[in-house]
Design an enzyme around this catalytic site. Sequence first.
Site, PDB file in Angstrom:
ATOM      1  N   GLN A 159       0.826  -1.218   0.000  1.00 29.75           N
ATOM      2  CA  GLN A 159       0.000   0.000   0.000  1.00 29.75           C
ATOM      3  C   GLN A 159       0.853   1.259   0.000  1.00 29.75           C
ATOM      4  O   GLN A 159       0.419   2.308  -0.480  1.00 29.75           O
ATOM      5  CB  GLN A 159      -0.949   0.012   1.208  1.00 29.75           C
ATOM      6  CG  GLN A 159      -2.008  -1.079   1.172  1.00 29.75           C
ATOM      7  CD  GLN A 159      -3.077  -0.860   0.095  1.00 29.75           C
ATOM      8  OE1 GLN A 159      -3.315   0.256  -0.360  1.00 29.75           O
ATOM      9  NE2 GLN A 159      -3.718  -1.937  -0.315  1.00 29.75           N
TER      10      GLN A 159
ATOM     11  N   HIS B  76      -0.603  -3.771  -9.156  1.00 29.91           N
ATOM     12  CA  HIS B  76      -1.986  -3.318  -9.378  1.00 29.91           C
ATOM     13  C   HIS B  76      -2.465  -2.287  -8.370  1.00 29.91           C
ATOM     14  O   HIS B  76      -3.583  -1.798  -8.470  1.00 29.91           O
ATOM     15  CB  HIS B  76      -2.949  -4.502  -9.473  1.00 29.91           C
ATOM     16  CG  HIS B  76      -3.307  -5.184  -8.186  1.00 29.91           C
ATOM     17  ND1 HIS B  76      -4.519  -4.980  -7.562  1.00 29.91           N
ATOM     18  CD2 HIS B  76      -2.644  -6.073  -7.420  1.00 29.91           C
ATOM     19  CE1 HIS B  76      -4.586  -5.746  -6.470  1.00 29.91           C
ATOM     20  NE2 HIS B  76      -3.455  -6.411  -6.361  1.00 29.91           N
TER      21      HIS B  76
ATOM     22  N   CYS C 160      -9.890  -8.645   0.242  1.00 25.00           N
ATOM     23  CA  CYS C 160      -9.693 -10.081   0.435  1.00 25.00           C
ATOM     24  C   CYS C 160     -10.594 -10.628   1.532  1.00 25.00           C
ATOM     25  O   CYS C 160     -10.907 -11.797   1.536  1.00 25.00           O
ATOM     26  CB  CYS C 160      -8.237 -10.341   0.776  1.00 25.00           C
ATOM     27  SG  CYS C 160      -7.122  -9.341  -0.202  1.00 25.00           S
TER      28      CYS C 160
HETATM   29  C1  LIG Z   1      -1.041  -4.739   2.320  1.00 24.05           C
HETATM   30  C2  LIG Z   1      -1.297  -5.759   1.258  1.00 24.05           C
HETATM   31  N1  LIG Z   1      -0.492  -6.816   1.148  1.00 24.05           N
HETATM   32  C3  LIG Z   1      -0.663  -7.750   0.194  1.00 24.05           C
HETATM   33  C4  LIG Z   1      -1.710  -7.678  -0.690  1.00 24.05           C
HETATM   34  C5  LIG Z   1      -1.870  -8.745  -1.726  1.00 24.05           C
HETATM   35  O1  LIG Z   1      -1.371  -8.349  -2.972  1.00 24.05           O
HETATM   36  P1  LIG Z   1      -1.880  -9.075  -4.306  1.00 24.05           P
HETATM   37  O2  LIG Z   1      -3.292  -8.639  -4.512  1.00 24.05           O
HETATM   38  O3  LIG Z   1      -0.950  -8.575  -5.387  1.00 24.05           O
HETATM   39  O4  LIG Z   1      -1.736 -10.542  -4.104  1.00 24.05           O
HETATM   40  C6  LIG Z   1      -2.600  -6.596  -0.613  1.00 24.05           C
HETATM   41  C7  LIG Z   1      -3.770  -6.498  -1.528  1.00 24.05           C
HETATM   42  O5  LIG Z   1      -4.859  -6.129  -1.119  1.00 24.05           O
HETATM   43  C8  LIG Z   1      -2.380  -5.608   0.389  1.00 24.05           C
HETATM   44  O6  LIG Z   1      -3.192  -4.551   0.508  1.00 24.05           O
END
Ligand SMILES: Cc1ncc(COP(=O)(O)O)c(C=O)c1O
Length: 409
Positions: A204, A226, A352
Amino acid sequence: MGYMDSTGGRPGQGPDRVVYLDHAATTPLLPEAISAMTEELGQLGNPSSLHNAGRRARRVVEESREQIAEVFGARPSEVIFTGGGTEADNLAVKGLYWARQGGRQGGPGKRRQVLTTPVEHHAVLDSVHWLTEHEAAQQTLLPVDPAGTLRPAALAEAIEASPGSVALVTVMWANNEVGTVQPIAELAGIAREHGIPFHTDAVQAAGQLPVSFAASGADALTVTAHKFGGPVGAGALLLARGVQPVPVLHGGGQESEVRSGTLDAPAIRAFAVAAAVMAERREEEAIRLAGLRDDLIAQVLAAVPDAILNGPPAGPNRLPGNVHFSFPGCEGDALLMLLDAKGIACSTGSACTAGVAQPSHVLLAMGADEARARGSLRFSLGHTTTQEDVDALGAAIGEAVQRARRANR
Ligand SMILES: Cc1ncc(COP(=O)(O)O)c(C=O)c1O
């Protein structure tokens, strides 16, 4: 702007425009990244192949590696490409833990503790938890203050309380739900003093703060494209020289024997282009977003005076694009759907965990009770956000909260 809504319109234009306030989940691709990726998708060659087409693809990957390294203050040899942030976090946490046991064959050694915080993303928290269930690791969740910040003294105390037993420390640079920025250089310095590898999830932070791997003093750092205008499924783990996690993925050993899998040249190129464009605009954009953020906070408080801002106060310890409120008497999910019906997209937490009816682990760790944690929404701003978007939320939030409260009685 590169983002198209489901009706084919663009945010900020026309009657069907979507007020997209969920950039922390994923932000629209930058047009420059779309062009680079589209161009590369038409090209031939596996970057590991020795023929001309393969060597061309390899050049694309290596030039991209150099660009990404430059943006994040690393050496090109320190960039290990992965399929995104989740994979990079898993590699850092599991791989460094195993390396500290002397490799997976070594069996559990003396250093079994993983020090982390209860506000990490699930990609880190669940990796640590998996190690405790399958590899005899011990997790220590260091307490955070009500703003979500880990005090460096708390890390130092935990390390000194059990000398020689810590395998690694992993602390996120900035929180994805409430936007808390951690004192990463100080924390990494403490781990370094004790010779303990330090990983930070900078997913982030990467698009919004000046992230320099070298200056941070971290041994491993996660980024993903992304969140700053690149494609989903392209990320990297930056690894300092001499830091060698045990691989999680086995195969061709493409990335310095640390990560296997055919490199995705189009996605990597778009990742690099997005990183370069982001870096060029970041400082100015952070000022613009912080201004919009502060106005959004003021508009929400004017419409709902008893709303509670979660996380740090607006200022340098909060991500410029993050706003997170609890609305007493509301269910976050109901409020989200009411806003969605008005064309406003936001989130009840990290994408997530959204959809799973559980209060946010982040808010609970910050001392919020379940009702406050459930009644919360995140509004995250990014490169397509305009004053119009903020005003649209300001105009809609009061009535939406009243309706959500009535539904909750
Ligand atoms: C702090 C943090 N770490 C890891 C991730 C995971 O990344 P990715 O979506 O590329 O797997 C996210 C995604 O929401 C995130 O906000």
